[in-house]
Write an enzyme that holds these catalytic residues in place. Structure first.
Site, short mmCIF file in Angstrom:
data_model
loop_
_atom_site.label_atom_id
_atom_site.label_comp_id
_atom_site.label_asym_id
_atom_site.label_seq_id
_atom_site.Cartn_x
_atom_site.Cartn_y
_atom_site.Cartn_z
N LYS A 13 0.84 -1.21 0.00
CA LYS A 13 0.00 0.00 0.00
C LYS A 13 0.87 1.26 0.00
O LYS A 13 0.65 2.17 -0.79
CB LYS A 13 -0.93 0.01 1.23
CG LYS A 13 -1.88 -1.19 1.28
CD LYS A 13 -2.81 -1.15 2.47
CE LYS A 13 -2.11 -1.23 3.81
NZ LYS A 13 -1.41 -2.50 4.06
N ARG A 88 -9.81 0.78 8.99
CA ARG A 88 -9.26 -0.56 9.25
C ARG A 88 -10.27 -1.44 9.96
O ARG A 88 -9.92 -2.53 10.38
CB ARG A 88 -8.05 -0.39 10.14
CG ARG A 88 -6.78 -0.89 9.49
CD ARG A 88 -5.67 -0.63 10.47
NE ARG A 88 -4.51 -1.37 10.15
CZ ARG A 88 -3.51 -0.89 9.43
NH1 ARG A 88 -3.55 0.31 8.93
NH2 ARG A 88 -2.45 -1.64 9.22
N ARG A 127 11.53 -6.23 4.83
CA ARG A 127 11.44 -4.76 4.71
C ARG A 127 12.44 -4.08 5.65
O ARG A 127 12.62 -4.48 6.79
CB ARG A 127 10.02 -4.29 5.04
CG ARG A 127 9.92 -2.77 5.08
CD ARG A 127 8.50 -2.28 5.07
NE ARG A 127 7.70 -2.83 6.14
CZ ARG A 127 6.38 -2.66 6.23
NH1 ARG A 127 5.73 -1.97 5.31
NH2 ARG A 127 5.71 -3.20 7.23
N ARG A 160 11.23 -2.53 11.26
CA ARG A 160 10.13 -2.11 12.13
C ARG A 160 9.87 -3.18 13.18
O ARG A 160 9.94 -4.37 12.88
CB ARG A 160 8.85 -1.90 11.28
CG ARG A 160 8.74 -0.51 10.71
CD ARG A 160 7.64 -0.35 9.68
NE ARG A 160 6.32 -0.88 10.03
CZ ARG A 160 5.23 -0.69 9.27
NH1 ARG A 160 5.31 0.02 8.15
NH2 ARG A 160 4.08 -1.21 9.62
N ARG A 171 -0.57 -9.45 13.17
CA ARG A 171 -1.13 -8.43 12.25
C ARG A 171 -2.01 -9.09 11.20
O ARG A 171 -3.03 -8.55 10.81
CB ARG A 171 0.01 -7.65 11.58
CG ARG A 171 0.69 -6.69 12.54
CD ARG A 171 2.01 -6.22 12.01
NE ARG A 171 1.89 -5.34 10.87
CZ ARG A 171 2.87 -5.09 10.01
NH1 ARG A 171 4.04 -5.68 10.16
NH2 ARG A 171 2.68 -4.26 9.03
#
Ligand code: AP5
Length: 216
Positions: A13, A88, A127, A160, A171
């Site tokens: 996203k 969300r 990431r 992160r 998540r």
């Protein structure tokens, strides 16, 4: 173009939002980025959000909704906006609909990025983010020349907290339980457009722009 981008964690996203925001000349509003910026600045909002984010849980609606309501009063929205990470859950979707109805500026479309779970785990676990400029890299799919430094500003790269394996699992559960129901909500509203978000970043951007060309 008043657009919501929805998809599981790691669907791309944020990556696609940069290109789409630039293509439509609209601001990219990422609730995750706003929380992280507040955390970096040590604000009360950032401190309040941190525990939820580190555990992979949603920040309470009371906090998030007010933050978005406030952002949507800024005067840079004349061309529209691209919301990434909000809403969300269905309660947030209803709040957004009410805020936009008050302003007589309903959503143009909701773009869903569809990716399978195995690919999501690869994307999230690899990431890396620049601590200085925020640029997002990937250890395999978008490598900086030096794996510890940002090519653009030489800032330090970090992982992160919520990209650690155990938090990724939570998540994904939270996405299925709380966020996936907004897909049906927006389908019923006639706003949902789904595209495959697998393949190269530029192919996905092109796919998105083609799909969105019928709503403007
Ligand atoms: P947020 O920051 O919104 O996290 P997210 O939705 O989990 O999304 P991500 O940022 O993890 O992924 P992305 O889809 O943007 O993927 P990206 O482009 O980086 O939210 C974080 C937390 O904040 C939440 O858990 C919650 O606690 C809180 N929060 C935020 N909004 C909230 C709300 N509304 N209510 C309550 N709480 C809220 O890509 C991922 C990786 O893949 C990158 O390394 C990238 O380089 C790579 N990649 C991208 N595209 C491709 C491709 N096509 N091929 C290969 N690799 C790719």
């Amino acid at each position: 173009m008043r657009l919501v981008l929805v998809g599981p964690p790691g669907a791309g996203k944020g990556t696609q939002a940069q290109f789409l925001a630039s293509h439509y000349s609209i601001p990219h509003i990422s609730t995750g980025d706003i929380f992280r910026a507040n955390l970096k600045d040590g604000t009360a909002l950032g401190i309040q959000a941190k525990g939820f984010m580190d555990r992979g849980e949603l920040v309470p609606d009371s906090v998030t909704n007010e933050m978005v309501r406030d952002r949507l009063t800024k005067d840079d929205l004349s061309n529209g906006f691209l919301l990434d990470g909000f809403p969300r859950n269905v309660a947030q979707a209803e709040v957004l609909r009410a805020i936009l109805a008050e302003r007589k500026t309903p959503l143009s479309a909701v773009l869903e990025l569809a990716v399978d779970t195995a690919e999501i785990i690869l994307r999230l676990s690899g990431r890396r983010v620049c601590r200085n400029c925020g640029k997002v890299w990937h250890v395999e799919f978008d490598k900086p020349a030096d794996p510890t430094k940002c090519d653009i500003c030489q800032g330090e790269l970090y992982q992160r907290e919520d990209d650690k394996e155990e938090v990724i699992t939570r998540r994904l559960e939270v996405y299925q339980e709380q966020t996936a129901p907004i897909i049906a909500f927006y389908r019923t509203e006639g706003l949902l457009i789904t595209i495959s978000a697998t393949g190269s970043v530029s192919d996905i951007t092109e796919r998105a722009i083609t799909a969105l060309s019928r709503v403007q």
